[in-house]
Design an enzyme around this catalytic site. Structure first.
Site, PDB file in Angstrom:
ATOM      1  N   CYS A  26     -21.474   6.620 -36.118  1.00 24.28           N
ATOM      2  CA  CYS A  26     -21.608   7.550 -37.343  1.00 24.28           C
ATOM      3  C   CYS A  26     -20.884   7.089 -38.519  1.00 24.28           C
ATOM      4  O   CYS A  26     -20.286   5.946 -38.523  1.00 24.28           O
ATOM      5  CB  CYS A  26     -20.616   8.867 -36.758  1.00 24.28           C
ATOM      6  SG  CYS A  26     -21.401   9.956 -35.597  1.00 24.28           S
TER       7      CYS A  26
ATOM      8  N   HIS B 233     -18.462  12.409 -40.688  1.00 26.02           N
ATOM      9  CA  HIS B 233     -17.302  13.108 -40.070  1.00 26.02           C
ATOM     10  C   HIS B 233     -15.972  12.541 -40.407  1.00 26.02           C
ATOM     11  O   HIS B 233     -15.832  11.190 -40.922  1.00 26.02           O
ATOM     12  CB  HIS B 233     -17.556  13.585 -38.730  1.00 26.02           C
ATOM     13  CG  HIS B 233     -17.444  12.396 -37.726  1.00 26.02           C
ATOM     14  ND1 HIS B 233     -16.298  11.702 -37.330  1.00 26.02           N
ATOM     15  CD2 HIS B 233     -18.353  11.557 -37.041  1.00 26.02           C
ATOM     16  CE1 HIS B 233     -16.393  10.773 -36.522  1.00 26.02           C
ATOM     17  NE2 HIS B 233     -17.917  10.734 -36.374  1.00 26.02           N
TER      18      HIS B 233
END
Length: 142
Positions: free
Chosen positions: A113, A97
């Site tokens: 992440c 992301h």
């Protein structure tokens, strides 16, 4: 006559052969050691971008996954509603992301992440949507 028969047989076989697009056509290869993500489409390198993976005390998992779901304007329930725009989820709560902490790209900085520049995350999100989740693979190595 044999030539016509051979051509007809070859044409028939081509109609029932597997299509290359049924395999993972979009692959994000993430190197934790190099803090980079290389995006290939149909086996050809399209992009190579800086990323941020897990900082000390956190883990970015290694392995290979197909993309599971997309969320354009996602916010983390686990980390104080932190923005995770253009999220491509691949393993539970782990996603590729966008980040707005641009100065730290290329160094470990996340809770696990894979963070990208917003422009790059938007591009990968769009490519994943076009290729389809089943045809999008995320591969993370040390």
């Amino acid at each position: 006559m044999k030539t016509i028969f051979a051509a007809a047989a070859a044409s028939l076989l081509l109609q029932f052969s597997p299509v290359a697009a049924e395999a993972a056509t979009l692959v994000a290869n993430i190197s934790i050691g190099k803090q980079t993500m290389t995006v290939t489409e149909d086996g050809f390198v399209k992009y190579r971008w800086k990323v941020s993976t897990a900082r000390n005390g956190y883990v970015t998992p290694t392995g290979s996954w197909s993309a599971k779901w997309l969320s354009r304007d996602h916010r983390s329930r686990k980390y104080d509603n932190a923005p995770m725009p253009y999220a491509v989820f691949f393993n539970g709560g782990y996603a590729v992301h966008a980040t707005f902490d641009l100065k730290r790209l290329g160094t470990p900085a996340s809770h696990g992440c894979v963070r990208l520049h917003p422009d790059n995350a938007a591009e990968f999100f769009s490519l994943a949507r076009q290729a389809g989740l089943a045809n999008t693979r995320v591969v993370i190595t040390r």
